[in-house]
Design an enzyme around this catalytic site. Structure first.
Site, PDB file in Angstrom:
ATOM      1  N   PRO A  62       0.782  -1.358  -0.102  1.00 27.94           N
ATOM      2  CA  PRO A  62      -0.303  -0.009  -0.079  1.00 27.94           C
ATOM      3  C   PRO A  62       0.530   1.589  -0.279  1.00 27.94           C
ATOM      4  O   PRO A  62       0.421   1.779  -0.497  1.00 27.94           O
ATOM      5  CB  PRO A  62      -1.365  -0.425   1.326  1.00 27.94           C
ATOM      6  CG  PRO A  62      -0.980  -1.545   1.721  1.00 27.94           C
ATOM      7  CD  PRO A  62       0.367  -1.867   0.793  1.00 27.94           C
ATOM      8  N   LYS A 167       6.172   8.076 -10.471  1.00 33.22           N
ATOM      9  CA  LYS A 167       4.565   7.750 -10.177  1.00 33.22           C
ATOM     10  C   LYS A 167       4.434   8.657 -10.074  1.00 33.22           C
ATOM     11  O   LYS A 167       2.735   9.009 -10.112  1.00 33.22           O
ATOM     12  CB  LYS A 167       4.637   6.780 -10.330  1.00 33.22           C
ATOM     13  CG  LYS A 167       3.401   6.490  -8.955  1.00 33.22           C
ATOM     14  CD  LYS A 167       2.788   5.542 -10.251  1.00 33.22           C
ATOM     15  CE  LYS A 167       1.363   5.189  -9.775  1.00 33.22           C
ATOM     16  NZ  LYS A 167       0.251   5.441 -10.651  1.00 33.22           N
TER      17      LYS A 167
HETATM   18  P1  NAD Z   1      -4.266  -3.607  -2.419  1.00 30.24           P
HETATM   19  O1  NAD Z   1      -4.826  -2.986  -0.701  1.00 30.24           O
HETATM   20  O2  NAD Z   1      -5.524  -4.296  -3.430  1.00 30.24           O
HETATM   21  O3  NAD Z   1      -2.960  -4.908  -2.155  1.00 30.24           O
HETATM   22  C1  NAD Z   1      -2.153  -4.196  -1.381  1.00 30.24           C
HETATM   23  C2  NAD Z   1      -1.659  -5.813  -0.570  1.00 30.24           C
HETATM   24  O4  NAD Z   1      -0.604  -5.915  -0.133  1.00 30.24           O
HETATM   25  C3  NAD Z   1      -2.331  -6.134   0.136  1.00 30.24           C
HETATM   26  O5  NAD Z   1      -3.032  -7.784  -0.669  1.00 30.24           O
HETATM   27  C4  NAD Z   1      -2.104  -6.376   1.609  1.00 30.24           C
HETATM   28  O6  NAD Z   1      -2.788  -7.662   2.267  1.00 30.24           O
HETATM   29  C5  NAD Z   1      -1.321  -6.630   0.960  1.00 30.24           C
HETATM   30  N1  NAD Z   1      -0.217  -6.444   2.660  1.00 30.24           N
HETATM   31  C6  NAD Z   1      -0.294  -5.168   3.227  1.00 30.24           C
HETATM   32  N2  NAD Z   1       1.058  -5.218   3.631  1.00 30.24           N
HETATM   33  C7  NAD Z   1       2.002  -6.293   3.770  1.00 30.24           C
HETATM   34  C8  NAD Z   1       2.978  -6.749   4.300  1.00 30.24           C
HETATM   35  N3  NAD Z   1       3.177  -5.849   5.359  1.00 30.24           N
HETATM   36  N4  NAD Z   1       3.247  -8.087   4.060  1.00 30.24           N
HETATM   37  C9  NAD Z   1       2.943  -8.362   3.095  1.00 30.24           C
HETATM   38  N5  NAD Z   1       1.480  -7.425   2.031  1.00 30.24           N
HETATM   39  C10 NAD Z   1       1.174  -7.193   3.172  1.00 30.24           C
HETATM   40  O7  NAD Z   1      -3.808  -2.478  -3.126  1.00 30.24           O
HETATM   41  P2  NAD Z   1      -3.535  -1.841  -5.001  1.00 30.24           P
HETATM   42  O8  NAD Z   1      -4.298  -1.542  -5.232  1.00 30.24           O
HETATM   43  O9  NAD Z   1      -2.710  -4.050  -5.377  1.00 30.24           O
HETATM   44  O10 NAD Z   1      -2.062  -1.450  -5.186  1.00 30.24           O
HETATM   45  C11 NAD Z   1      -0.601  -1.587  -4.229  1.00 30.24           C
HETATM   46  C12 NAD Z   1       0.188  -0.824  -4.813  1.00 30.24           C
HETATM   47  O11 NAD Z   1      -0.085  -0.666  -6.264  1.00 30.24           O
HETATM   48  C13 NAD Z   1      -0.371   0.264  -4.123  1.00 30.24           C
HETATM   49  O12 NAD Z   1       0.860   1.236  -3.305  1.00 30.24           O
HETATM   50  C14 NAD Z   1      -1.091   1.342  -4.573  1.00 30.24           C
HETATM   51  O13 NAD Z   1      -1.125   2.549  -4.604  1.00 30.24           O
HETATM   52  C15 NAD Z   1      -0.409   0.781  -6.707  1.00 30.24           C
HETATM   53  N6  NAD Z   1      -0.988   1.300  -7.631  1.00 30.24           N
HETATM   54  C16 NAD Z   1      -2.801   0.811  -7.562  1.00 30.24           C
HETATM   55  C17 NAD Z   1      -2.662   1.268  -8.768  1.00 30.24           C
HETATM   56  C18 NAD Z   1      -4.651   0.626  -8.671  1.00 30.24           C
HETATM   57  O14 NAD Z   1      -4.866   0.210  -9.937  1.00 30.24           O
HETATM   58  N7  NAD Z   1      -5.015  -0.622  -7.804  1.00 30.24           N
HETATM   59  C19 NAD Z   1      -1.973   1.283  -9.859  1.00 30.24           C
HETATM   60  C20 NAD Z   1      -1.052   1.339  -9.891  1.00 30.24           C
HETATM   61  C21 NAD Z   1      -0.218   1.305  -8.346  1.00 30.24           C
END
Ligand code: NAD
Length: 298
Positions: A62, A167
């Site tokens: 996150p 980004k």
């Molecule tokens: P998400 O919340 O769906 O996934 C994050 C995952 O990290 C969760 O499954 C959570 O359980 C896991 N997590 C949290 N703490 C953890 C730890 N200590 N150890 C292991 N796993 C852990 O978020 P997302 O949408 O997949 O986004 C992930 C990243 O990518 C973020 O930084 C977001 O800003 C970026 N991002 C997202 C998008 C999008 O469209 N969703 C696009 C570009 C970038």
């Protein structure tokens, strides 16, 4: 090359799935039950198991707080990192934190590449993401085949933190255009304009932007493109942008609008839904306006 993957949520899960579908065995770690299996990865018990077995580790977490806990925390990846380990941070994270982690891994003979991701869940599934990378270019070239399983365009912008910086700049424009277009579409509805026609007008005029071209053509038909970036994460990205610009000595004259809009969405109950729901949040406080006739679930 043995691959570890930490963080298998919306993006990480789909990216890991691209790797496993391309024939790369992946060891995955995420506290959310079943997430490794859904991505076709073998579940790891803990971070130590990931660090022990992998030459290449992807992170999709996150924020920088989570990244620092995973890499620098007790029992974290850095504890066991040796020469030759490459970590690719696909999270949207703070560039100053990224640079600090990169220096620590560098001191152990490893490489830390930051790789901001653009394209969302749909592009992750299709393998057409854009990557904005920073860090050692030779290390990047060595893992290009793995990156190309999920990314179509791979930019190298400079040293550690450069990818995460780009980004944040890109995401800010995404936030501005989505928040502003949402407001305009709600206003158009209240002015009695047909949403489809208004969208055609915008896309043929100087108001055209990513949200008018790629988001609202679906939203006006009741499809919010669920599965993408949530309002919570969008707000996090804008806050990171403001922090980054403060470090750079650049005023953030345009941050208040999107910060208020996505903060509103989060507080009206849309926090964990796709940030496109900001149009409903604005519609809610404009008297219950929706820019579509009926919602579609897919
Ligand atoms: P998400 O919340 O769906 O996934 C994050 C995952 O990290 C969760 O499954 C959570 O359980 C896991 N997590 C949290 N703490 C953890 C730890 N200590 N150890 C292991 N796993 C852990 O978020 P997302 O949408 O997949 O986004 C992930 C990243 O990518 C973020 O930084 C977001 O800003 C970026 N991002 C997202 C998008 C999008 O469209 N969703 C696009 C570009 C970038």
């Amino acid at each position: 090359m043995s691959i570890g993957f930490v963080g298998l949520g919306n993006m990480g899960g789909r990216i890991a799935r691209r790797l496993t579908d391309a024939g790369h065995p992946v060891l995955g770690y995420d506290p959310a039950p079943g997430s490794a299996e859904r991505a076709g990865a073998s579940p790891a018990r803990d971070l130590a198991e990931i660090a022990a077995g992998a030459e290449l580790i992807f992170l999709s977490l996150p924020d920088s707080r989570a990244v620092e806990a995973v890499v620098l925390g007790e029992g974290g990846l850095l504890d066991q990192a040796g020469a030759g380990l490459t970590i690719v941070d696909l999270s949207t994270a703070a560039p100053d934190s990224t640079r600090r982690i990169a220096a620590l891994l560098d001191a152990k003979g490893g490489h830390y590449l930051d790789a901001g991701v653009s394209g969302g869940a749909a592009a992750a599934e299709k393998g057409t993401l854009t990557l904005m990378t920073g860090g050692d270019q030779e290390a990047l070239e060595r893992i290009r085949p793995q990156l190309e399983t999920f990314a179509k365009k791979i930019f190298h912008l400079g040293g550690p933190g450069a990818g995460h910086s780009a980004k944040l700049l890109n995401n800010f424009l995404n936030a501005v255009s989505l928040a502003a277009t949402s407001e305009v579409m709600v206003a158009g509805r209240k002015a009695g304009l047909d949403p489809h026609t208004l969208l055609d007008v915008l896309n043929s005029s100087s108001g055209a932007n990513w949200a008018t071209a790629n988001r609202f053509p679906h939203i006006v038909d009741g499809d919010y493109l669920e599965g993408g970036l949530t309002s919570t994460l969008m707000t996090k990205d804008i806050v990171l942008y403001v922090d980054h610009l403060r470090d750079l000595g650049v005023p953030t004259l345009n941050a208040a609008g999107p910060l208020a809009s996505f903060g509103l969405a989060a507080n009206l109950g849309y926090a964990d839904q796709i940030s496109n729901r900001v149009v409903d949040a604005i519609g809610d406080i404009a008297g219950g306006v929706r820019v579509h006739e009926g919602e579609r679930t897919q």
